[in-house]
Scaffold this active site. Structure first.
Site, PDB file in Angstrom:
ATOM      1  N   HIS A  44       0.836  -1.206   0.000  1.00 42.80           N
ATOM      2  CA  HIS A  44       0.000   0.000   0.000  1.00 42.80           C
ATOM      3  C   HIS A  44       0.872   1.258   0.000  1.00 42.80           C
ATOM      4  O   HIS A  44       0.588   2.222  -0.706  1.00 42.80           O
ATOM      5  CB  HIS A  44      -0.883   0.036   1.255  1.00 42.80           C
ATOM      6  N   ARG A 224      -4.031 -10.330   4.030  1.00 36.66           N
ATOM      7  CA  ARG A 224      -4.483 -11.644   4.513  1.00 36.66           C
ATOM      8  C   ARG A 224      -3.330 -12.537   4.972  1.00 36.66           C
ATOM      9  O   ARG A 224      -3.575 -13.546   5.629  1.00 36.66           O
ATOM     10  CB  ARG A 224      -5.278 -12.365   3.418  1.00 36.66           C
TER      11      ARG A 224
HETATM   12  N1  LIG Z   1       2.030  -6.665  -2.497  1.00 45.93           N
HETATM   13  C1  LIG Z   1       1.453  -5.618  -3.091  1.00 45.93           C
HETATM   14  N2  LIG Z   1       2.150  -4.860  -3.948  1.00 45.93           N
HETATM   15  C2  LIG Z   1       1.557  -3.798  -4.564  1.00 45.93           C
HETATM   16  N3  LIG Z   1       0.287  -3.437  -4.372  1.00 45.93           N
HETATM   17  C3  LIG Z   1      -0.447  -4.162  -3.522  1.00 45.93           C
HETATM   18  C4  LIG Z   1       0.085  -5.288  -2.835  1.00 45.93           C
HETATM   19  N4  LIG Z   1      -0.877  -5.813  -2.042  1.00 45.93           N
HETATM   20  C5  LIG Z   1      -1.970  -5.063  -2.232  1.00 45.93           C
HETATM   21  N5  LIG Z   1      -1.721  -4.066  -3.113  1.00 45.93           N
HETATM   22  C6  LIG Z   1      -2.670  -3.096  -3.634  1.00 45.93           C
HETATM   23  O1  LIG Z   1      -3.194  -2.309  -2.592  1.00 45.93           O
HETATM   24  C7  LIG Z   1      -4.510  -1.912  -2.919  1.00 45.93           C
HETATM   25  C8  LIG Z   1      -5.399  -2.209  -1.762  1.00 45.93           C
HETATM   26  O2  LIG Z   1      -5.435  -3.605  -1.563  1.00 45.93           O
HETATM   27  P1  LIG Z   1      -6.004  -4.296  -0.264  1.00 45.93           P
HETATM   28  O3  LIG Z   1      -6.281  -3.260   0.762  1.00 45.93           O
HETATM   29  O4  LIG Z   1      -7.072  -5.246  -0.617  1.00 45.93           O
HETATM   30  O5  LIG Z   1      -4.740  -5.097   0.276  1.00 45.93           O
HETATM   31  P2  LIG Z   1      -4.324  -6.540   0.003  1.00 45.93           P
HETATM   32  O6  LIG Z   1      -3.052  -6.771   0.686  1.00 45.93           O
HETATM   33  O7  LIG Z   1      -4.458  -6.791  -1.474  1.00 45.93           O
HETATM   34  O8  LIG Z   1      -5.397  -7.368   0.747  1.00 45.93           O
HETATM   35  P3  LIG Z   1      -5.796  -8.843   0.462  1.00 45.93           P
HETATM   36  O9  LIG Z   1      -4.837  -9.449  -0.504  1.00 45.93           O
HETATM   37  O10 LIG Z   1      -5.688  -9.460   1.776  1.00 45.93           O
HETATM   38  O11 LIG Z   1      -7.143  -8.681  -0.095  1.00 45.93           O
HETATM   39  C9  LIG Z   1      -4.901  -2.691  -4.182  1.00 45.93           C
HETATM   40  O12 LIG Z   1      -4.742  -1.855  -5.308  1.00 45.93           O
HETATM   41  C10 LIG Z   1      -3.889  -3.798  -4.196  1.00 45.93           C
HETATM   42  O13 LIG Z   1      -3.620  -4.300  -5.486  1.00 45.93           O
HETATM   43  N1  BAL Z   2      -7.340  -6.892  -2.616  1.00 48.01           N
HETATM   44  C1  BAL Z   2      -8.577  -7.535  -2.974  1.00 48.01           C
HETATM   45  C2  BAL Z   2      -9.662  -7.339  -2.011  1.00 48.01           C
HETATM   46  C3  BAL Z   2     -10.408  -8.583  -1.707  1.00 48.01           C
HETATM   47  O1  BAL Z   2      -9.844  -9.689  -1.795  1.00 48.01           O
HETATM   48  O2  BAL Z   2     -11.594  -8.526  -1.375  1.00 48.01           O
END
Ligand SMILES: Nc1ncnc2c1ncn2[C@@H]1O[C@H](COP(=O)(O)OP(=O)(O)OP(=O)(O)O)[C@@H](O)[C@H]1O
Ligand code: BAL
Ligand SMILES: CC(C)(CO)[C@@H](O)C(=O)[O-]
Length: 317
Positions: A44, A224
């Site tokens: 993020h 996650r």
């Molecule tokens: N490892 C990463 N590298 C770059 N961007 C990321 C990464 N993980 C998440 N993002 C981006 O951050 C933004 C918000 O994602 P989110 O808050 O769902 O987090 P997440 O880590 O993807 O959560 P989860 O995978 O548990 O759903 C999205 O655009 C997602 O693609």
């Molecule tokens: N980063 C994707 C959000 C979801 O799994 O719901």
């Protein structure tokens, strides 16, 4: 451009958010939006850094969107730590200007409820599917669907997911009115869906995809991951390791997607993961390819215990 560590303004009301954006725009400044579901990590923060490079001010939204979860999914256990998120944002050089943290984006302050079960969404077993928004009977009826892109990959096992993502991102674009919006390539299909929605519905937003951030052992950062036991986390490394191996096999001349997929599926299954999908698709159309002749992305989703992880690798031949 933000230059000092600072405490962000926290906005929870959508009308106040809109008012803030209009005031910023009237001063001729550009707005970068980073939509998130919170429990922030370096992935993020890298999106926020991209926003610092392009926009005058940065808004991070933190909202766990019930519209993209079906009642059988993990909405109730999705990790959150709003206070910890604020500390991370304040420690980030440049910080952010606003954290938009709405309580409920589907609360229209009316007494109208409806059992608007969307009968169009049928899961793989032929069952009707609704999101947590409809389950609550909130009276929300308008959904954005990017019809082709939402069908494959994650859309197969999460039939309401992309409809919910496209809808909440459209809501955020309407409320925040950003010039730029930043999405991670980890959620590759999501990025393409948002880009297509933005084009098709003429949002005046430039949607920017940002590279995947990984832990030192290669695991893609994901909120996650916190739910993985140490053993499951070790097993989950089979995803990124097999993706990197596939990339180098392709660079050595392998073009047969079935063989590449089979070997990745075998490696992840042997490690103890349960494959949801392992697909090689065109980077732009997301259509499955059989032979690699143009830029592709190898996308994987797999379960380790109760945790479903996704990862992918772009391969530019
Ligand atoms: N490892 C990463 N590298 C770059 N961007 C990321 C990464 N993980 C998440 N993002 C981006 O951050 C933004 C918000 O994602 P989110 O808050 O769902 O987090 P997440 O880590 O993807 O959560 P989860 O995978 O548990 O759903 C999205 O655009 C997602 O693609
Ligand atoms: N980063 C994707 C959000 C979801 O799994 O719901
Ligand atoms: C884009 C998003 C914030 C919409 O809820 C979410 O799907 C996510 O965090 O990737």
């Amino acid at each position: 451009m933000a230059t000092t560590n600072k405490e962000p303004e926290i906005i929870t009301d959508k009308n106040q958010m809109r008012k803030w954006s209009r005031a910023i725009r009237s001063q001729g400044m550009t707005i970068g939006l980073v939509p998130t579901m919170g429990y922030l990590h370096e992935g993020h923060l890298s999106l926020i850094n991209e926003s610092h490079k392009r926009a005058n001010v940065t808004v991070v939204s933190i909202y766990v969107n019930p519209g993209q979860f079906s009642p059988s999914e993990d909405l109730s256990t999705y990790p959150s730590d709003f206070h910890g998120d604020l500390l991370k944002l304040m420690a980030l050089p440049g910080g952010v200007d606003v954290v938009f943290h709405p309580r409920d984006l589907y609360d229209y302050k009316t007494t109208t409820t409806s059992s608007n079960v969307n009968k169009d969404i049928i899961d793989e077993k032929g069952g009707r599917v609704v999101s947590c928004v409809e389950e609550r009977g909130a009276g929300h009826e308008t959904w954005v669907r990017v019809e082709k892109f939402e069908k494959g990959l994650c859309g197969k096992s999460r039939p309401v997911f992309f409809r919910g993502v496209a809808t909440v991102v459209a809501k955020l674009f309407n409320i925040v009115d950003p010039d730029f919006a930043f999405f991670g390539k980890k959620d590759y299909q999501q990025l393409r869906i948002v880009q297509r929605m933005t084009r098709d519905l003429d949002f005046a937003v430039e949607v920017i995809g940002s590279e995947i951030k990984r832990d030192s052992d290669g695991l893609a950062l994901s909120s996650r991951n916190v739910h993985l036991s140490p053993e499951e986390r070790e097993k989950a490394l089979s995803i990124n390791r097999s993706l990197f191996r596939a990339k180098s096999t392709i660079e050595k001349g392998q073009v047969n997607c079935k063989e590449l997929r089979d070997s990745v599926i075998q490696a992840i299954s042997e490690a103890g993961g349960k494959i949801d999908y392992a697909e090689i698709v065109d980077q732009e159309s997301l259509e499955a390819v059989e032979e690699i002749k143009s830029p592709v992305v190898f996308c994987i989703a797999a379960w380790f215990g109760k945790v479903r992880l996704i990862d992918n690798m772009e391969i530019n031949v």
